[in-house]
Design a protein around this motif. Structure first.
Motif, short mmCIF file in Angstrom:
data_model
loop_
_atom_site.label_atom_id
_atom_site.label_comp_id
_atom_site.label_asym_id
_atom_site.label_seq_id
_atom_site.Cartn_x
_atom_site.Cartn_y
_atom_site.Cartn_z
N LYS A 8 0.97 -1.51 -0.05
CA LYS A 8 0.33 0.07 -0.04
C LYS A 8 0.62 1.66 -0.26
N LEU A 9 1.82 1.35 1.24
CA LEU A 9 3.03 2.52 0.67
C LEU A 9 3.55 2.66 -0.21
N VAL A 10 4.37 1.48 -1.13
CA VAL A 10 4.64 1.62 -2.51
C VAL A 10 3.93 1.91 -2.87
N GLY A 11 2.00 1.64 -3.62
CA GLY A 11 0.97 2.19 -4.07
C GLY A 11 0.62 3.86 -3.91
N TRP A 12 1.30 4.33 -2.52
CA TRP A 12 0.65 5.72 -2.62
C TRP A 12 2.26 6.78 -2.22
N GLY A 13 3.25 5.71 -3.05
CA GLY A 13 4.27 7.16 -3.71
C GLY A 13 5.23 7.47 -2.26
N ASN A 14 4.95 6.54 -1.31
CA ASN A 14 5.97 6.51 0.55
C ASN A 14 6.64 5.97 0.29
N LEU A 15 6.64 4.75 -0.49
CA LEU A 15 7.79 3.99 -0.52
C LEU A 15 8.41 3.42 -1.76
N ARG A 16 9.46 2.91 -1.75
CA ARG A 16 10.29 2.67 -3.50
C ARG A 16 10.42 1.42 -3.18
N ALA A 17 10.45 0.08 -4.17
CA ALA A 17 10.54 -0.84 -3.56
C ALA A 17 11.43 -1.37 -4.05
N ASP A 18 12.75 -2.10 -4.64
CA ASP A 18 13.66 -2.49 -5.08
C ASP A 18 13.97 -4.19 -5.03
N PRO A 19 14.12 -4.31 -5.92
CA PRO A 19 13.94 -6.25 -5.58
C PRO A 19 15.74 -5.99 -5.03
N ASP A 20 15.07 -7.34 -3.76
CA ASP A 20 16.43 -7.65 -2.88
C ASP A 20 17.34 -8.54 -4.24
N THR A 21 18.33 -8.55 -4.28
CA THR A 21 19.09 -9.23 -4.95
C THR A 21 20.41 -10.41 -3.96
N ALA A 22 20.10 -9.95 -2.56
CA ALA A 22 20.68 -10.70 -1.68
C ALA A 22 20.52 -11.98 -1.58
N ARG A 23 21.74 -13.12 -1.75
CA ARG A 23 21.83 -14.45 -1.53
C ARG A 23 20.72 -15.62 -0.84
#
Length: 140
Positions: A23-38
């Motif tokens: 929801k926070l990403v949809g509202w523009g409050n957060l940005r979700a970047d893929p986690d490429t950790a092992r």
């Protein structure tokens, strides 16, 4: 502590947190970047993993909420003083009522202070509710 919970409850909690983050990403409050950790567990491989960062809009929302919370704190402190004054005036009225012939000036003063404190509390309640409505409309 989280690990001590049954797996189905842990999963439900993770799903709830993921829903809020979405929801926070949809509202523009957060940005979700893929986690490429092992990946270290099979369930982690199948679960979408993101690193969330606060956006400028999210920072602005956080600052606005902090200012709002601070203002409510000041109002709350004023209301605590008003409640103390109400108790004090009610006790004074009880003492006056116990007298055989209460002093009319003291009685009037206590009632006047009591009425003004109740009016101030009502004003603060109206201001609080109008701010809550304004905040609710601005976030929807």
């Amino acid at each position: 502590m989280h690990a001590a919970l049954p797996a189905d409850i842990r999963r439900a909690e993770l799903d709830a947190v993921a829903g809020v983050l979405d929801k926070l990403v949809g509202w523009g409050n957060l940005r979700a970047d893929p986690d490429t950790a092992r990946v270290t567990a099979v369930e982690d491989f199948y679960r979408k993993r993101f690193i969330h960062q606060l956006t400028r809009d999210g920072e602005a929302a956080e600052e606005a909420l902090s200012a709002y919370d601070e203002a409510l704190g000041r109002r709350g402190a004023l209301q605590a003083v008003a409640l103390h004054d109400i108790v004090t005036q009610l006790r004074a009225l009880l003492a006056l009522a116990a007298e055989e012939e209460p002093d009319p000036a003291k009685t009037h003063l206590a009632l006047d202070v009591l009425a003004s404190r109740f009016a101030a509390l009502a004003d603060h309640a109206r201001a609080f509710m109008s701010q809550r409505r304004a905040l609710r409309h601005s976030t929807s």
